[in-house]
Design a protein around this motif. Structure first.
Motif, PDB file in Angstrom:
ATOM      1  N   UNK A  84       0.858  -1.180   0.000  1.00  0.00           N
ATOM      2  CA  UNK A  84       0.000   0.000   0.000  1.00  0.00           C
ATOM      3  C   UNK A  84       0.898   1.236   0.000  1.00  0.00           C
ATOM      4  N   UNK A  85       0.634   2.148  -0.933  1.00  0.00           N
ATOM      5  CA  UNK A  85       1.425   3.376  -1.039  1.00  0.00           C
ATOM      6  C   UNK A  85       0.570   4.562  -0.634  1.00  0.00           C
ATOM      7  N   UNK A  86       1.030   5.303   0.354  1.00  0.00           N
ATOM      8  CA  UNK A  86       0.393   6.547   0.756  1.00  0.00           C
ATOM      9  C   UNK A  86       1.212   7.720   0.238  1.00  0.00           C
ATOM     10  N   UNK A  87       0.619   8.530  -0.622  1.00  0.00           N
ATOM     11  CA  UNK A  87       1.318   9.670  -1.215  1.00  0.00           C
ATOM     12  C   UNK A  87       0.884  10.947  -0.507  1.00  0.00           C
ATOM     13  N   UNK A  88       1.839  11.650   0.087  1.00  0.00           N
ATOM     14  CA  UNK A  88       1.536  12.930   0.724  1.00  0.00           C
ATOM     15  C   UNK A  88       1.500  14.023  -0.337  1.00  0.00           C
ATOM     16  N   UNK A  89       0.410  14.779  -0.365  1.00  0.00           N
ATOM     17  CA  UNK A  89       0.258  15.830  -1.351  1.00  0.00           C
ATOM     18  C   UNK A  89      -0.530  16.980  -0.745  1.00  0.00           C
ATOM     19  N   UNK A  90      -0.915  17.934  -1.578  1.00  0.00           N
ATOM     20  CA  UNK A  90      -1.691  19.094  -1.128  1.00  0.00           C
ATOM     21  C   UNK A  90      -2.751  19.406  -2.170  1.00  0.00           C
ATOM     22  N   UNK A  91      -3.772  20.162  -1.757  1.00  0.00           N
ATOM     23  CA  UNK A  91      -4.874  20.458  -2.666  1.00  0.00           C
ATOM     24  C   UNK A  91      -4.386  21.070  -3.988  1.00  0.00           C
ATOM     25  N   UNK A 115      -3.959   9.099  -2.028  1.00  0.00           N
ATOM     26  CA  UNK A 115      -3.314  10.398  -1.880  1.00  0.00           C
ATOM     27  C   UNK A 115      -3.872  11.080  -0.634  1.00  0.00           C
ATOM     28  N   UNK A 116      -2.968  11.505   0.243  1.00  0.00           N
ATOM     29  CA  UNK A 116      -3.358  12.063   1.538  1.00  0.00           C
ATOM     30  C   UNK A 116      -3.122  13.572   1.516  1.00  0.00           C
ATOM     31  N   UNK A 123     -11.365  15.986  -4.759  1.00  0.00           N
ATOM     32  CA  UNK A 123     -10.752  15.504  -6.005  1.00  0.00           C
ATOM     33  C   UNK A 123     -10.850  16.552  -7.109  1.00  0.00           C
ATOM     34  N   UNK A 124      -9.884  16.573  -8.017  1.00  0.00           N
ATOM     35  CA  UNK A 124      -9.981  17.510  -9.144  1.00  0.00           C
ATOM     36  C   UNK A 124     -11.152  17.132 -10.045  1.00  0.00           C
ATOM     37  N   UNK A 125     -11.869  18.102 -10.582  1.00  0.00           N
ATOM     38  CA  UNK A 125     -13.039  17.800 -11.421  1.00  0.00           C
ATOM     39  C   UNK A 125     -12.717  16.874 -12.593  1.00  0.00           C
ATOM     40  N   UNK A 126     -11.492  16.973 -13.127  1.00  0.00           N
ATOM     41  CA  UNK A 126     -11.124  16.131 -14.261  1.00  0.00           C
ATOM     42  C   UNK A 126     -10.835  14.691 -13.845  1.00  0.00           C
ATOM     43  N   UNK A 127     -10.658  14.455 -12.540  1.00  0.00           N
ATOM     44  CA  UNK A 127     -10.367  13.106 -12.042  1.00  0.00           C
ATOM     45  C   UNK A 127     -11.141  12.887 -10.739  1.00  0.00           C
ATOM     46  N   UNK A 128     -12.473  12.812 -10.823  1.00  0.00           N
ATOM     47  CA  UNK A 128     -13.286  12.727  -9.602  1.00  0.00           C
ATOM     48  C   UNK A 128     -13.091  11.428  -8.824  1.00  0.00           C
ATOM     49  N   UNK A 129     -12.574  10.382  -9.480  1.00  0.00           N
ATOM     50  CA  UNK A 129     -12.383   9.101  -8.793  1.00  0.00           C
ATOM     51  C   UNK A 129     -10.946   8.904  -8.298  1.00  0.00           C
ATOM     52  N   UNK A 130     -10.190   9.980  -8.242  1.00  0.00           N
ATOM     53  CA  UNK A 130      -8.845   9.907  -7.674  1.00  0.00           C
ATOM     54  C   UNK A 130      -8.946   9.420  -6.229  1.00  0.00           C
ATOM     55  N   UNK A 131      -8.191   8.376  -5.859  1.00  0.00           N
ATOM     56  CA  UNK A 131      -8.282   7.854  -4.480  1.00  0.00           C
ATOM     57  C   UNK A 131      -7.705   8.845  -3.472  1.00  0.00           C
ATOM     58  N   UNK A 132      -8.555   9.656  -2.908  1.00  0.00           N
ATOM     59  CA  UNK A 132      -8.139  10.744  -2.032  1.00  0.00           C
ATOM     60  C   UNK A 132      -8.611  10.517  -0.610  1.00  0.00           C
ATOM     61  N   UNK A 133      -7.696  10.722   0.336  1.00  0.00           N
ATOM     62  CA  UNK A 133      -8.035  10.704   1.757  1.00  0.00           C
ATOM     63  C   UNK A 133      -7.842  12.119   2.286  1.00  0.00           C
ATOM     64  N   UNK A 134      -8.935  12.762   2.656  1.00  0.00           N
ATOM     65  CA  UNK A 134      -8.878  14.097   3.242  1.00  0.00           C
ATOM     66  C   UNK A 134      -8.747  13.929   4.755  1.00  0.00           C
ATOM     67  N   UNK A 149       2.376  11.625  10.055  1.00  0.00           N
ATOM     68  CA  UNK A 149       2.083  10.681  11.141  1.00  0.00           C
ATOM     69  C   UNK A 149       0.631  10.212  11.096  1.00  0.00           C
ATOM     70  N   UNK A 150      -0.304  11.124  10.818  1.00  0.00           N
ATOM     71  CA  UNK A 150      -1.709  10.713  10.767  1.00  0.00           C
ATOM     72  C   UNK A 150      -1.992   9.853   9.537  1.00  0.00           C
ATOM     73  N   UNK A 151      -1.219  10.019   8.483  1.00  0.00           N
ATOM     74  CA  UNK A 151      -1.347   9.137   7.325  1.00  0.00           C
ATOM     75  C   UNK A 151      -0.963   7.708   7.711  1.00  0.00           C
ATOM     76  N   UNK A 152       0.132   7.557   8.434  1.00  0.00           N
ATOM     77  CA  UNK A 152       0.548   6.219   8.878  1.00  0.00           C
ATOM     78  C   UNK A 152      -0.495   5.613   9.816  1.00  0.00           C
ATOM     79  N   UNK A 153      -1.047   6.436  10.693  1.00  0.00           N
ATOM     80  CA  UNK A 153      -2.084   5.947  11.600  1.00  0.00           C
ATOM     81  C   UNK A 153      -3.303   5.490  10.810  1.00  0.00           C
ATOM     82  N   UNK A 154      -3.704   6.254   9.815  1.00  0.00           N
ATOM     83  CA  UNK A 154      -4.843   5.892   8.960  1.00  0.00           C
ATOM     84  C   UNK A 154      -4.550   4.587   8.217  1.00  0.00           C
ATOM     85  N   UNK A 155      -3.341   4.445   7.709  1.00  0.00           N
ATOM     86  CA  UNK A 155      -2.949   3.216   7.012  1.00  0.00           C
ATOM     87  C   UNK A 155      -3.161   1.992   7.908  1.00  0.00           C
ATOM     88  N   UNK A 156      -2.660   2.085   9.120  1.00  0.00           N
ATOM     89  CA  UNK A 156      -2.727   0.932  10.009  1.00  0.00           C
ATOM     90  C   UNK A 156      -4.166   0.630  10.421  1.00  0.00           C
TER      91      UNK A 156
END
Length: 397
Positions: A84-91, A115-116, A123-134, A149-156
């Motif tokens: 499982x890959x968690x990618x840290x990103x921003x809006x 994507x966290x 999600x961007x309108x052009x990709x509404x099904x992007x796997x996004x965790x807000x 850290x909260x991304x890792x907690x969410x993963x587990x």
């Protein structure tokens, strides 16, 4: 119209206005509803924007986010649950970097990706099904310590029982899924593993990161990989680690947390500098020719600052064949397995493997020497060729 009639009309209109105001004051919800429907959500032209301009809804079901609809799918019965890959990103990077990652290497993983981003992300309108965790309660400020850290907690909490390996990645890293799968399948995932490019800070930071002489951290840029065992030991203590930060460096603090609660450092292996490769050229990294040894050898490339370059690199990599020999590390002409390059140096099995490889390699050298000796004998027509000097028999020890 006479004065009497005019006074009567004014009185009637005043009565209607008073009745209307009385009803609104007696019923605040009605007023709010009226204002919402008629006075808000208008554009600069005074028109209500079409629904297509409104942000897409954000999926909140963890399994639906990563399209894991089979509730029985887990790390024991599926080829898509190795990692499982968690990618840290921003809006602001969701429409560009995140989409580029998802459209390229993200769809070829032997697992799932998400994507966290901040709690208000969508999600961007052009990709509404992007796997996004807000992530609730998280913003897009830097450094992203809380987000990490909260991304890792969410993963587990949501995927801990479903994957063998967990990777923390940035949105500007390129990953070769085929090579990564070979690497992870060669390492024992049941043991605590913390795989990455080891760092101790630059010269200016040396001594300021509160690291002991034998401690390190995995540099976040090229990617950090944890076995399920490691994440299981760290996740219950995420709140403690967040409350006890010594620096502003997210990767340093993650390494400190893993060292404290999983009891392992980042992989002390020089080979990881070429496997998880960081280019120090900044925004110019990987913008030129890709026909380079370090590019072909690497599993991850960092940083890819221009999202369009992600597609270029992916198209190039699709035409490059994969050879397992690029995943072994050389030691005086010998080859040790990738697992031994990751395992601690005192690992007995790695010593045994290295010794056996040296013996086999020296045996091959001896055979080569004897063949060369026969060739020289045949070419010179002599039956007595000295075994010293140019041709000296190697030792098997």
């Amino acid at each position: 119209m006479g004065p009497r009639r005019r006074r009567g009309l004014h009185a009637f209109l005043g009565f209607l206005l008073g009745l209307f105001l009385g009803l609104l004051l007696a019923s605040p919800p009605a007023l709010l509803s009226f204002l919402k429907e008629n006075l808000t959500c208008t554009s600069s032209t005074g028109r209500t924007p079409p629904k297509s301009h409104q942000p897409p809804p954000v999926e909140t079901d963890p399994l639906k986010i990563i399209d894991m609809l089979d509730l029985n799918e887990n790390r024991h019965n599926s080829a898509k649950t190795l990692l499982f890959v968690g990618v840290m990103t921003a809006q602001k990077y969701l429409p560009t970097r995140a989409v580029a990652v998802y459209d390229t290497w993200g769809k070829e993983l032997p697992g799932r990706i998400a994507f966290f981003s901040s709690g208000t992300s969508y999600p961007p309108p052009a990709k509404p099904r992007l796997p996004l965790v807000a992530l609730r309660g998280v913003d897009d400020s830097y450094p992203p310590q809380k987000k990490s850290f909260l991304m890792l907690q969410y993963m587990w909490q949501n995927y801990g029982d479903r994957f063998e390996w967990f990777m923390r990645a940035d949105d500007d890293v390129y990953v070769r899924p085929d090579k990564l799968e070979k690497l992870l399948r060669s390492v024992d995932s049941k043991k605590p593993q913390f795989i990455g490019q080891a760092g101790r800070g630059n010269q200016e930071e040396f001594g300021l990161l509160s690291l002991e002489y034998d401690e390190n951290f995995c540099m976040g840029g090229p990617g950090v990989i944890m076995s399920r065992e490691t994440l299981s030991r760290v996740a219950p203590h995420i709140k403690y680690c967040l409350k006890n930060l010594y620096t502003t460096h997210e990767d340093v603090e993650l390494g400190r947390c893993v060292q404290k609660f999983a009891g392992i450092p980042c992989t002390w292996s020089y080979e990881m500098q070429t496997i998880l490769y960081h280019n120090s050229s900044g925004s110019e990294a990987f913008t030129g020719s890709l026909k380079k040894k370090e590019v072909h050898h690497a599993i991850t490339l960092h940083p890819i600052k221009q999202h369009t370059n992600m597609y270029r690199i992916h198209n190039y990599m699709k035409g490059v064949p994969f050879y397992f020999s690029s995943l072994v590390t050389s030691y005086r002409g010998q080859s040790t397995s990738t697992e031994c390059s990751i395992a601690p140096a005192q690992h007995h099995a790695c010593f045994q493997e290295g010794r056996a490889l040296r013996v086999r390699n020296n045996f091959r050298r001896l055979i080569t020497f004897l063949l060369l000796k026969l060739v020289f004998q045949a070419s010179l027509g002599s039956s007595a060729i000295p075994t010293t000097g140019i041709l000296e028999a190697p030792s098997l020890g």
